[in-house]
Motif scaffolding. Structure first.
Motif, PDB file in Angstrom:
ATOM      1  N   HIS A 116       0.871  -1.177   0.000  1.00 52.22           N
ATOM      2  CA  HIS A 116       0.000   0.000   0.000  1.00 52.22           C
ATOM      3  C   HIS A 116       0.903   1.220   0.000  1.00 52.22           C
ATOM      4  O   HIS A 116       1.766   1.366   0.862  1.00 52.22           O
ATOM      5  CB  HIS A 116      -0.904  -0.001   1.232  1.00 52.22           C
ATOM      6  CG  HIS A 116      -1.760  -1.223   1.304  1.00 52.22           C
ATOM      7  ND1 HIS A 116      -1.829  -2.019   2.409  1.00 52.22           N
ATOM      8  CD2 HIS A 116      -2.575  -1.789   0.385  1.00 52.22           C
ATOM      9  CE1 HIS A 116      -2.644  -3.018   2.176  1.00 52.22           C
ATOM     10  NE2 HIS A 116      -3.115  -2.905   0.950  1.00 52.22           N
ATOM     11  N   VAL A 117       0.705   2.095  -0.983  1.00 55.00           N
ATOM     12  CA  VAL A 117       1.599   3.243  -1.147  1.00 55.00           C
ATOM     13  C   VAL A 117       0.806   4.502  -1.477  1.00 55.00           C
ATOM     14  O   VAL A 117      -0.235   4.434  -2.137  1.00 55.00           O
ATOM     15  CB  VAL A 117       2.667   2.935  -2.233  1.00 55.00           C
ATOM     16  CG1 VAL A 117       2.051   2.703  -3.574  1.00 55.00           C
ATOM     17  CG2 VAL A 117       3.722   3.982  -2.307  1.00 55.00           C
ATOM     18  N   GLN A 118       1.287   5.625  -0.997  1.00 53.19           N
ATOM     19  CA  GLN A 118       0.644   6.916  -1.245  1.00 53.19           C
ATOM     20  C   GLN A 118       1.105   7.429  -2.611  1.00 53.19           C
ATOM     21  O   GLN A 118       2.011   8.253  -2.709  1.00 53.19           O
ATOM     22  CB  GLN A 118       1.007   7.894  -0.119  1.00 53.19           C
ATOM     23  CG  GLN A 118       0.146   9.117  -0.055  1.00 53.19           C
ATOM     24  CD  GLN A 118      -1.303   8.775   0.255  1.00 53.19           C
ATOM     25  OE1 GLN A 118      -1.596   7.907   1.061  1.00 53.19           O
ATOM     26  NE2 GLN A 118      -2.220   9.464  -0.387  1.00 53.19           N
ATOM     27  N   ALA A 119       0.490   6.930  -3.669  1.00 52.30           N
ATOM     28  CA  ALA A 119       0.808   7.321  -5.043  1.00 52.30           C
ATOM     29  C   ALA A 119      -0.352   6.889  -5.939  1.00 52.30           C
ATOM     30  O   ALA A 119      -1.128   6.012  -5.573  1.00 52.30           O
ATOM     31  CB  ALA A 119       2.101   6.660  -5.507  1.00 52.30           C
ATOM     32  N   THR A 120      -0.446   7.486  -7.102  1.00 54.29           N
ATOM     33  CA  THR A 120      -1.499   7.116  -8.045  1.00 54.29           C
ATOM     34  C   THR A 120      -1.089   5.862  -8.811  1.00 54.29           C
ATOM     35  O   THR A 120       0.101   5.569  -8.938  1.00 54.29           O
ATOM     36  CB  THR A 120      -1.758   8.248  -9.059  1.00 54.29           C
ATOM     37  OG1 THR A 120      -0.588   8.417  -9.855  1.00 54.29           O
ATOM     38  CG2 THR A 120      -2.127   9.551  -8.362  1.00 54.29           C
ATOM     39  N   PRO A 121      -2.056   5.117  -9.334  1.00 52.58           N
ATOM     40  CA  PRO A 121      -1.713   3.941 -10.140  1.00 52.58           C
ATOM     41  C   PRO A 121      -0.800   4.282 -11.320  1.00 52.58           C
ATOM     42  O   PRO A 121       0.120   3.515 -11.644  1.00 52.58           O
ATOM     43  CB  PRO A 121      -3.074   3.430 -10.620  1.00 52.58           C
ATOM     44  CG  PRO A 121      -4.014   3.853  -9.537  1.00 52.58           C
ATOM     45  CD  PRO A 121      -3.499   5.203  -9.094  1.00 52.58           C
ATOM     46  N   ASP A 122      -1.020   5.438 -11.957  1.00 52.56           N
ATOM     47  CA  ASP A 122      -0.167   5.832 -13.086  1.00 52.56           C
ATOM     48  C   ASP A 122       1.278   6.049 -12.651  1.00 52.56           C
ATOM     49  O   ASP A 122       2.211   5.653 -13.349  1.00 52.56           O
ATOM     50  CB  ASP A 122      -0.695   7.103 -13.751  1.00 52.56           C
ATOM     51  CG  ASP A 122      -2.016   6.879 -14.464  1.00 52.56           C
ATOM     52  OD1 ASP A 122      -2.296   5.717 -14.844  1.00 52.56           O
ATOM     53  OD2 ASP A 122      -2.759   7.856 -14.642  1.00 52.56           O
ATOM     54  N   MET A 123       1.469   6.678 -11.488  1.00 46.83           N
ATOM     55  CA  MET A 123       2.820   6.897 -10.970  1.00 46.83           C
ATOM     56  C   MET A 123       3.493   5.565 -10.656  1.00 46.83           C
ATOM     57  O   MET A 123       4.669   5.353 -10.981  1.00 46.83           O
ATOM     58  CB  MET A 123       2.784   7.756  -9.707  1.00 46.83           C
ATOM     59  CG  MET A 123       2.411   9.200  -9.944  1.00 46.83           C
ATOM     60  SD  MET A 123       2.149  10.134  -8.409  1.00 46.83           S
ATOM     61  CE  MET A 123       3.694   9.896  -7.560  1.00 46.83           C
ATOM     62  N   SER A 126      -2.729   3.819  -3.299  1.00 44.35           N
ATOM     63  CA  SER A 126      -2.979   2.675  -4.169  1.00 44.35           C
ATOM     64  C   SER A 126      -2.445   1.403  -3.542  1.00 44.35           C
ATOM     65  O   SER A 126      -1.559   1.426  -2.693  1.00 44.35           O
ATOM     66  CB  SER A 126      -2.277   2.875  -5.519  1.00 44.35           C
ATOM     67  OG  SER A 126      -2.751   4.015  -6.174  1.00 44.35           O
ATOM     68  N   ARG A 127      -2.976   0.288  -4.012  1.00 44.22           N
ATOM     69  CA  ARG A 127      -2.503  -1.036  -3.613  1.00 44.22           C
ATOM     70  C   ARG A 127      -1.891  -1.657  -4.850  1.00 44.22           C
ATOM     71  O   ARG A 127      -2.534  -1.743  -5.894  1.00 44.22           O
ATOM     72  CB  ARG A 127      -3.670  -1.882  -3.117  1.00 44.22           C
ATOM     73  CG  ARG A 127      -3.283  -3.294  -2.738  1.00 44.22           C
ATOM     74  CD  ARG A 127      -4.519  -4.033  -2.222  1.00 44.22           C
ATOM     75  NE  ARG A 127      -4.172  -5.287  -1.605  1.00 44.22           N
ATOM     76  CZ  ARG A 127      -4.164  -6.454  -2.255  1.00 44.22           C
ATOM     77  NH1 ARG A 127      -4.491  -6.496  -3.540  1.00 44.22           N
ATOM     78  NH2 ARG A 127      -3.836  -7.552  -1.615  1.00 44.22           N
ATOM     79  N   LYS A 158       6.750   6.738   1.231  1.00 44.86           N
ATOM     80  CA  LYS A 158       5.358   6.850   0.803  1.00 44.86           C
ATOM     81  C   LYS A 158       4.526   5.616   1.137  1.00 44.86           C
ATOM     82  O   LYS A 158       3.390   5.510   0.706  1.00 44.86           O
ATOM     83  CB  LYS A 158       5.306   7.101  -0.706  1.00 44.86           C
ATOM     84  CG  LYS A 158       5.902   8.431  -1.097  1.00 44.86           C
ATOM     85  CD  LYS A 158       5.636   8.726  -2.555  1.00 44.86           C
ATOM     86  CE  LYS A 158       6.160  10.109  -2.874  1.00 44.86           C
ATOM     87  NZ  LYS A 158       5.241  10.824  -3.724  1.00 44.86           N
ATOM     88  N   LEU A 159       5.079   4.688   1.915  1.00 42.76           N
ATOM     89  CA  LEU A 159       4.335   3.484   2.276  1.00 42.76           C
ATOM     90  C   LEU A 159       3.223   3.823   3.258  1.00 42.76           C
ATOM     91  O   LEU A 159       3.378   4.685   4.117  1.00 42.76           O
ATOM     92  CB  LEU A 159       5.272   2.447   2.891  1.00 42.76           C
ATOM     93  CG  LEU A 159       6.365   1.897   1.981  1.00 42.76           C
ATOM     94  CD1 LEU A 159       7.226   0.907   2.747  1.00 42.76           C
ATOM     95  CD2 LEU A 159       5.789   1.260   0.738  1.00 42.76           C
TER      96      LEU A 159
END
Length: 80
Positions: free
Chosen positions: A6-13, A36-37, A56-57
């Motif tokens: 699980h990370v604080q980022a968008t799927p595109d990133m 995102s997961r 960003k985790l």
């Protein structure tokens, strides 16, 4: 070690980072709680991704979308 992260980022990133570093992704889904997961195909890729994204985790529980597909057998085919 788990392949799910699980990370604080968008799927595109996430997809761009994984493409750049040649990490193999099984699936990426946005989380209802933000972020995102991502599930990697290889546990070594998952560990390398964790190291790369350590700032960003997301720790703890997250709220997944109800539209994700759980990999469970339908009730009619389960053992009783």
């Amino acid at each position: 070690m788990s392949r799910a992260i699980h990370v604080q980022a968008t799927p595109d990133m996430i997809e761009a980072i994984c493409r750049k570093h040649a990490y193999r992704i099984s699936t990426v889904e946005p989380l209802d709680s933000g972020g995102s997961r991502v599930v990697m195909l290889d546990p070594r890729d998952a560990e390398a991704f964790r190291v790369l994204m350590k700032g960003k985790l997301i720790a703890g529980t997250v709220a997944r979308s109800s539209s994700h597909i759980a990999r469970q057998l339908p009730p009619s085919t389960r053992w009783r």
